[in-house]
Design a protein around this motif. Structure first.
Motif, PDB file in Angstrom:
ATOM      1  N   ILE A 404      -3.895   0.206 -13.446  1.00 46.34           N
ATOM      2  CA  ILE A 404      -4.300  -0.055 -12.065  1.00 46.34           C
ATOM      3  C   ILE A 404      -3.501  -1.253 -11.562  1.00 46.34           C
ATOM      4  O   ILE A 404      -3.604  -2.348 -12.120  1.00 46.34           O
ATOM      5  CB  ILE A 404      -5.812  -0.325 -11.948  1.00 46.34           C
ATOM      6  N   TRP A 405      -2.689  -1.018 -10.539  1.00 46.56           N
ATOM      7  CA  TRP A 405      -1.889  -2.082  -9.934  1.00 46.56           C
ATOM      8  C   TRP A 405      -2.567  -2.542  -8.654  1.00 46.56           C
ATOM      9  O   TRP A 405      -2.963  -1.715  -7.820  1.00 46.56           O
ATOM     10  CB  TRP A 405      -0.485  -1.584  -9.603  1.00 46.56           C
ATOM     11  N   HIS A 406      -2.662  -3.841  -8.499  1.00 50.72           N
ATOM     12  CA  HIS A 406      -3.318  -4.419  -7.322  1.00 50.72           C
ATOM     13  C   HIS A 406      -2.326  -5.310  -6.575  1.00 50.72           C
ATOM     14  O   HIS A 406      -1.762  -6.243  -7.148  1.00 50.72           O
ATOM     15  CB  HIS A 406      -4.542  -5.233  -7.753  1.00 50.72           C
ATOM     16  N   TYR A 407      -2.109  -4.996  -5.300  1.00 54.88           N
ATOM     17  CA  TYR A 407      -1.282  -5.824  -4.424  1.00 54.88           C
ATOM     18  C   TYR A 407      -2.196  -6.554  -3.443  1.00 54.88           C
ATOM     19  O   TYR A 407      -2.950  -5.913  -2.706  1.00 54.88           O
ATOM     20  CB  TYR A 407      -0.295  -4.965  -3.627  1.00 54.88           C
ATOM     21  N   PHE A 418      -2.995   0.952  -6.787  1.00 58.36           N
ATOM     22  CA  PHE A 418      -2.347   2.169  -7.266  1.00 58.36           C
ATOM     23  C   PHE A 418      -2.883   2.467  -8.663  1.00 58.36           C
ATOM     24  O   PHE A 418      -2.902   1.585  -9.525  1.00 58.36           O
ATOM     25  CB  PHE A 418      -0.830   1.993  -7.324  1.00 58.36           C
ATOM     26  N   VAL A 419      -3.298   3.709  -8.876  1.00 54.96           N
ATOM     27  CA  VAL A 419      -3.795   4.136 -10.187  1.00 54.96           C
ATOM     28  C   VAL A 419      -2.788   5.119 -10.782  1.00 54.96           C
ATOM     29  O   VAL A 419      -2.494   6.160 -10.187  1.00 54.96           O
ATOM     30  CB  VAL A 419      -5.180   4.807 -10.078  1.00 54.96           C
ATOM     31  N   PHE A 420      -2.249   4.783 -11.941  1.00 51.44           N
ATOM     32  CA  PHE A 420      -1.325   5.661 -12.665  1.00 51.44           C
ATOM     33  C   PHE A 420      -2.020   6.130 -13.947  1.00 51.44           C
ATOM     34  O   PHE A 420      -2.770   5.365 -14.569  1.00 51.44           O
ATOM     35  CB  PHE A 420      -0.042   4.913 -13.041  1.00 51.44           C
ATOM     36  N   TYR A 421      -1.759   7.368 -14.361  1.00 52.57           N
ATOM     37  CA  TYR A 421      -2.344   7.838 -15.620  1.00 52.57           C
ATOM     38  C   TYR A 421      -1.341   8.687 -16.384  1.00 52.57           C
ATOM     39  O   TYR A 421      -0.322   9.125 -15.835  1.00 52.57           O
ATOM     40  CB  TYR A 421      -3.650   8.578 -15.367  1.00 52.57           C
ATOM     41  N   ASN A 422      -1.639   8.903 -17.662  1.00 56.14           N
ATOM     42  CA  ASN A 422      -0.713   9.591 -18.564  1.00 56.14           C
ATOM     43  C   ASN A 422      -1.423  10.793 -19.187  1.00 56.14           C
ATOM     44  O   ASN A 422      -1.862  10.742 -20.343  1.00 56.14           O
ATOM     45  CB  ASN A 422      -0.235   8.617 -19.644  1.00 56.14           C
ATOM     46  N   ASP A 436      -4.836   3.692  -2.309  1.00 51.14           N
ATOM     47  CA  ASP A 436      -5.424   3.554  -0.975  1.00 51.14           C
ATOM     48  C   ASP A 436      -4.415   2.983   0.019  1.00 51.14           C
ATOM     49  O   ASP A 436      -4.778   2.612   1.136  1.00 51.14           O
ATOM     50  CB  ASP A 436      -6.681   2.676  -1.008  1.00 51.14           C
ATOM     51  N   MET A 437      -3.133   2.949  -0.365  1.00 46.94           N
ATOM     52  CA  MET A 437      -2.081   2.510   0.541  1.00 46.94           C
ATOM     53  C   MET A 437      -1.731   3.634   1.514  1.00 46.94           C
ATOM     54  O   MET A 437      -1.630   4.801   1.119  1.00 46.94           O
ATOM     55  CB  MET A 437      -0.830   2.100  -0.255  1.00 46.94           C
ATOM     56  N   GLN A 441      -0.225   8.979  -2.039  1.00 42.11           N
ATOM     57  CA  GLN A 441      -1.133  10.024  -2.505  1.00 42.11           C
ATOM     58  C   GLN A 441      -2.543   9.467  -2.665  1.00 42.11           C
ATOM     59  O   GLN A 441      -2.755   8.473  -3.357  1.00 42.11           O
ATOM     60  CB  GLN A 441      -0.634  10.566  -3.841  1.00 42.11           C
ATOM     61  N   GLN A 442      -3.492  10.116  -2.022  1.00 47.23           N
ATOM     62  CA  GLN A 442      -4.888   9.698  -2.123  1.00 47.23           C
ATOM     63  C   GLN A 442      -5.698  10.805  -2.791  1.00 47.23           C
ATOM     64  O   GLN A 442      -5.691  11.949  -2.345  1.00 47.23           O
ATOM     65  CB  GLN A 442      -5.452   9.374  -0.737  1.00 47.23           C
TER      66      GLN A 442
END
Length: 480
Positions: A404-407, A418-422, A436-437, A441-442
């Motif tokens: 989970i990246w937080h700006y 941003f949520v990335f998964y594998n 949520d940017m 992609q939401q």
């Protein structure tokens, strides 16, 4: 006359969330009869203001307080307090409304203090201030500021605050032009041209790139005009073929020898037009030795392709065309052209900073199957910069590996994640699952997707996944 770019870049938005909002700008003029004056322009954002029924139609009321002080002396030179009534609107979908205060001011520097109150809502006042600089006299050739019109139509109503030389001009306070906006209607007044010792003078129109400081071909225009104490000019500038970018519309009074008389009127604006590629011929670019030295022969196509995450759609199309040509020399020129167009005189330094990030994402996110800039994490990093926080969960009893990246801030947006998964559980195989940017992609079922590793739940309406042991993604997502 101070350049109009100063005003447009510094127009103010008054108000915060849940409060009324308005935009304010000013334009400076000169009248042979009355001297120098300014038009203080207001645009009231309708959806932030309460409308009330009046004889079965809707109307808003705003209290407008204006105090102008002289910067040099601190003296108050102008005060005004009045209640502004919006136009009456018959539909529940209300529109923004406008007003202009015409204020005589002697040449000098001033500060305008403005306070606005929604009378019907009885909310707290919102306030702000605007720095004003005024010049103008009867002894020199000069011009007003450039006024861009939201609407301009012939008028004989001299009492209207929007009246100018036979036209009613509703000002446009935004300097952003989307792909669907193909014209800039503008108005300017030219003063004291009768002092030019000739039977005519010229008005030169140009569009200048703010990145390169070069005149954009195809938009220049020269008009021959008869000298008068005041010459009003209303034009409609076609920008349908102007590529995306930041520009200045400049207007210059010139003599028969093409020498500029007085100061240049300047209007800064931004344009998005992904239908048009930049017209500059890449093949004609002269390579900078510094750019050449920064890229080895076997990596030039790689670095050109690495621009795709930060390029606009039309630019991406052009990059792919150059890559298809398989010409290292052409790729070098294209890469240099990209940075000159986006960063101007600082092109090389900005390229080197970006190259450093490309190397970083290659090291951290690249794999045997994809270059770092091609991955979702690499693309986001290059497009938005370094996240303020990164939460990494590579192992969980019930969830796929995720980050989970937080700006804290992305341009004008705050607190974007941003949520990335594998899901394939392969090395560096992370994909963007949700953000949520705006424009990203939401997927508000992202938690449900995460727990599918050990969960056969087919409830498509669920948004929080199952409460299984080890499932803490929602907690981490909401962390500041």
């Amino acid at each position: 006359m101070v350049f109009i770019a100063f005003f447009v870049l510094s127009f103010h938005s008054f108000g915060q969330k849940s409060q009324m909002k308005a935009f304010i700008d000013y334009k400076s003029y000169y009248s042979p009869d009355q001297g120098a004056y300014v038009d203080l322009q207001f645009q009231f954002i309708a959806y932030t203001i309460r409308f009330a029924p009046v004889d079965s139609i809707l109307q808003a009321k705003v209290a407008v307080s204006t105090i102008i002080t002289d910067v040099a002396t601190g003296d108050t030179v102008y005060t005004n307090l009045f209640a502004l009534e919006s136009p009456r609107m018959r539909d529940s979908i209300v529109e923004d409304f406008y007003d202009i205060l015409r204020i005589p001011l002697q040449p000098g520097k001033y500060t305008a203090h403005v306070e606005l109150t929604d009378i019907i809502a009885q909310g707290k006042p919102v306030d702000g201030k605007l720095e004003i600089e005024v010049s103008g006299d009867s002894k020199h050739v000069s011009s007003s500021d450039i006024v861009v019109a939201e609407v301009a139509s012939p008028s004989t109503n001299h009492e209207s605050p929007f009246y100018k030389s036979g036209y009613e001009i509703i000002p446009r306070l935004s300097n952003f032009y989307s792909q669907t906006m193909n014209r800039i209607p503008y108005y300017i007044e030219l003063y004291n041209t009768h002092l030019i010792q000739d039977s005519s003078f010229g008005l030169r129109q140009q569009i200048v790139s703010s990145q390169t400081n070069q005149v954009v071909p195809g938009f220049s225009r020269f008009t021959k005009i008869k000298p008068e104490p005041v010459v009003p000019v209303l034009r409609n500038l076609d920008i349908s073929k102007l590529p995306s970018g930041s520009y200045h519309l400049t207007l210059q009074i010139i003599d028969k020898n093409s020498q500029t008389i007085g100061e240049t009127a300047d209007y800064f604006f931004e344009r998005i037009n992904d239908n048009i590629e930049n017209a500059e011929n890449v093949e004609e670019i002269v390579l900078d030795p510094a750019f050449q030295a920064s890229i080895t022969q076997d990596s030039v196509n790689y670095y050109l392709a690495s621009l795709i995450p930060i390029a606009r759609p039309a630019e991406i199309k052009s990059i792919l065309k150059t890559l298809k040509a398989k010409s290292p020399d052409l790729s070098r020129k294209h890469l240099q052209q990209f940075w000159v167009q986006t960063s101007g005189v600082d092109a090389y330094n900005q390229w080197m900073l970006y190259k450093k990030n490309v190397v970083l994402v290659e090291k951290n996110y690249g794999s045997n199957f994809m270059s770092g800039f091609e991955t979702d994490r690499g693309r986001v990093y290059l497009q938005y910069g370094t996240p303020n926080t990164i939460i990494v969960r590579e192992s969980s009893p019930s969830e796929y590996p995720y980050e989970i990246w937080h700006y804290y801030k992305i341009k004008t947006f705050s607190n974007k994640r941003f949520v990335f998964y594998n899901p394939d559980l392969v090395n560096n195989g992370y994909r963007l699952l949700h953000s949520d940017m705006v424009g990203e992609q939401q997927n508000y079922k992202w938690q449900q997707m995460l727990v599918k590793r050990n969960n056969s739940d087919n409830n498509i309406d669920g948004t929080n996944g199952n409460s299984q042991y080890g499932g803490n993604s929602q907690y981490y997502y909401k962390q500041d």
